[in-house]
Motif scaffolding. Structure first.
Motif, PDB file in Angstrom:
ATOM      1  N   ALA A   1      63.608  77.893  52.445  1.00 38.22           N
ATOM      2  CA  ALA A   1      63.754  77.417  53.824  1.00 38.22           C
ATOM      3  C   ALA A   1      62.654  76.441  54.201  1.00 38.22           C
ATOM      4  N   ARG A   2      61.615  76.364  53.392  1.00 33.68           N
ATOM      5  CA  ARG A   2      60.481  75.503  53.702  1.00 33.68           C
ATOM      6  C   ARG A   2      60.637  74.101  53.126  1.00 33.68           C
TER       7      ARG A   2
ATOM      8  N   TRP B   1      61.106  77.337  62.255  1.00 39.91           N
ATOM      9  CA  TRP B   1      62.118  78.382  62.260  1.00 39.91           C
ATOM     10  C   TRP B   1      61.699  79.372  63.341  1.00 39.91           C
TER      11      TRP B   1
ATOM     12  N   ILE C   1      62.128  85.235  55.721  1.00 40.33           N
ATOM     13  CA  ILE C   1      62.743  83.924  55.492  1.00 40.33           C
ATOM     14  C   ILE C   1      62.344  83.432  54.108  1.00 40.33           C
TER      15      ILE C   1
ATOM     16  N   HIS D   1      57.282  76.572  58.838  1.00 40.39           N
ATOM     17  CA  HIS D   1      57.369  75.195  59.311  1.00 40.39           C
ATOM     18  C   HIS D   1      57.367  74.243  58.118  1.00 40.39           C
TER      19      HIS D   1
ATOM     20  N   GLY E   1      69.027  77.764  60.956  1.00 44.15           N
ATOM     21  CA  GLY E   1      67.994  78.302  61.822  1.00 44.15           C
ATOM     22  C   GLY E   1      66.842  77.364  62.106  1.00 44.15           C
ATOM     23  N   ALA E   2      66.765  76.223  61.419  1.00 39.65           N
ATOM     24  CA  ALA E   2      65.648  75.293  61.634  1.00 39.65           C
ATOM     25  C   ALA E   2      65.848  74.522  62.936  1.00 39.65           C
TER      26      ALA E   2
ATOM     27  N   SER F   1      60.201  83.139  63.200  1.00 36.31           N
ATOM     28  CA  SER F   1      59.850  83.461  61.816  1.00 36.31           C
ATOM     29  C   SER F   1      58.454  84.060  61.695  1.00 36.31           C
TER      30      SER F   1
END
Length: 69
Positions: free
Chosen positions: A19-20, A6, A15, A47, A27-28, A9
């Protein structure tokens, strides 16, 4: 699939943990690589591993460098 990161980040710690996950989300960015490639990044960068599309397990070597006290 390659490493998911990301961008930015490591500057913005807001975040969410969701998102992980292993699925790309808003956004990735996927960083494709070949066998033997080396990736260096800030440890605060959010990440995650991308989905493994190969029939075998992928290997990784993780190193953490810190300044001596």
């Amino acid at each position: 699939g390659g490493l998911l990161v990301w961008p930015g980040s490591h500057h913005d710690r807001s975040i969410p943990v969701e998102a992980r996950q292993h699925e790309p989300s808003a956004g990735a960015l996927e960083l494709p690589g070949r066998a033997g490639d080396v990736v260096l990044y800030d440890r605060h960068l959010v990440h995650a591993p991308g989905r493994n599309r190969l029939p075998h397990v992928r290997s990784a070597l993780l190193c953490d460098f810190r300044l001596a006290a």
